[in-house]
Design an enzyme around this catalytic site. Structure first.
Site, PDB file in Angstrom:
ATOM      1  NE  ARG A  67      27.719  -4.813 -24.251  1.00 45.28           N
ATOM      2  CZ  ARG A  67      27.968  -5.899 -23.530  1.00 45.28           C
ATOM      3  NH1 ARG A  67      28.250  -5.792 -22.258  1.00 45.28           N
ATOM      4  NH2 ARG A  67      27.921  -7.094 -24.085  1.00 45.28           N
ATOM      5  CD  GLU A 120      25.687 -11.100 -38.022  1.00 47.09           C
ATOM      6  OE1 GLU A 120      24.960 -10.170 -38.419  1.00 47.09           O
ATOM      7  OE2 GLU A 120      25.608 -11.606 -36.880  1.00 47.09           O
ATOM      8  CB  CYS A 147      32.137 -10.423 -34.741  1.00 48.62           C
ATOM      9  SG  CYS A 147      32.707 -11.800 -33.736  1.00 48.62           S
TER      10      CYS A 147
HETATM   11  N1  PCA Z   1      32.642 -12.822 -30.857  1.00 42.06           N
HETATM   12  C1  PCA Z   1      32.863 -11.413 -30.619  1.00 42.06           C
HETATM   13  C2  PCA Z   1      34.325 -11.186 -30.867  1.00 42.06           C
HETATM   14  C3  PCA Z   1      34.940 -12.544 -30.953  1.00 42.06           C
HETATM   15  C4  PCA Z   1      33.823 -13.474 -31.038  1.00 42.06           C
HETATM   16  O1  PCA Z   1      33.905 -14.714 -31.222  1.00 42.06           O
HETATM   17  C5  PCA Z   1      31.930 -10.518 -31.425  1.00 42.06           C
HETATM   18  O2  PCA Z   1      30.809 -10.937 -31.739  1.00 42.06           O
HETATM   19  O3  PCA Z   1      32.306  -9.387 -31.752  1.00 42.06           O
END
Ligand code: PCA
Length: 214
Positions: free
Chosen positions: A88, A78, A141
């Site tokens: 959501r 990211e 996340c």
């Molecule tokens: N993925 C989610 C929250 C926890 C995870 O492992 C996300 O992409 O927000």
């Protein structure tokens, strides 16, 4: 290098979270790298508190957080986290913020301070698909990535931080319609170890064209 490696507990009705399963299996790629692992609640604000408390308690060089992005076909490093929660689905405590700032007086966005291009290159060198992602979503996340970077900028200068999203593992897509993309757990582990090598080897990022046209 002292690295804190975090991943989330299962969420959204899934029994397991491959991000945490992979993190548990990661081994330090060299004796010069010391890794501490931490499971993080998939809960708005508690997730930030958990990681920030761990950063405050230790003299760290870097924090790499890992989460599941179900449906993605590659490991996504990211680039940026934005200052908004728009859930959501509820988090693991039933919170469901809609269009709320994560930090009312924070900047609109925080950029990863990890060498994201070098991380992508190193993962690909292992023969695994990796990409730069320009959106970490608007769920927990993105929330954690933003919170850790915002706190690091304010209180922990010198601690680099960033986020990787990983795909489902094959077992988790068997009962899902059209079987979304997946990656075997040992490959996710190798990808994370490659990313950690890149973090240790690159204080500054390399320049390579990884942008997207849309
Ligand atoms: N993925 C989610 C929250 C926890 C995870 O492992 C996300 O992409 O927000």
């Amino acid at each position: 290098m002292k690295l804190l490696l975090t991943a989330f507990e299962p969420f959204g009705g899934d029994a397991r979270n491959p991000a945490w399963e992979a993190v548990q299996l990661v081994q330090a790629p060299s004796p010069a790298i010391e890794i501490t692992k931490l499971q993080v609640p998939t809960v708005f604000h508690d997730s930030i508190r958990t990681v920030v408390d761990a950063v405050a308690a230790d003299a760290l060089d870097a924090v790499l957080s890992v989460g599941l992005a179900g449906g993605r076909s590659s490991v996504a490093v990211e680039r940026v986290a934005i200052n908004v929660d728009d859930a959501r689905i509820p988090d693991n405590r039933g919170n469901r913020p809609i269009d709320e700032p994560i930090c009312a007086d924070g900047p609109p966005a925080c950029f990863s301070t990890l060498p994201i291009k070098a991380m992508v290159a190193e993962i690909r060198r292992c023969g695994l698909p990796a990409e730069i992602s320009n959106s970490a979503g608007t769920y927990v996340c993105n929330h954690l990535m933003y919170g850790v970077l915002h706190h690091a900028a304010a209180q922990f200068s010198g601690v680099r931080a960033g986020f990787i999203h990983v795909p489902y593992t094959p077992d988790l897509v068997l009962d899902k319609p059209s079987h979304p993309a997946s990656m075997a757990l040992p490959d996710i582990v190798r990808a994370l170890e490659a990313a950690i090598c890149a973090i240790a080897a690159h204080q500054t990022d390399c320049k390579s064209a990884e942008g997207s046209l849309y």
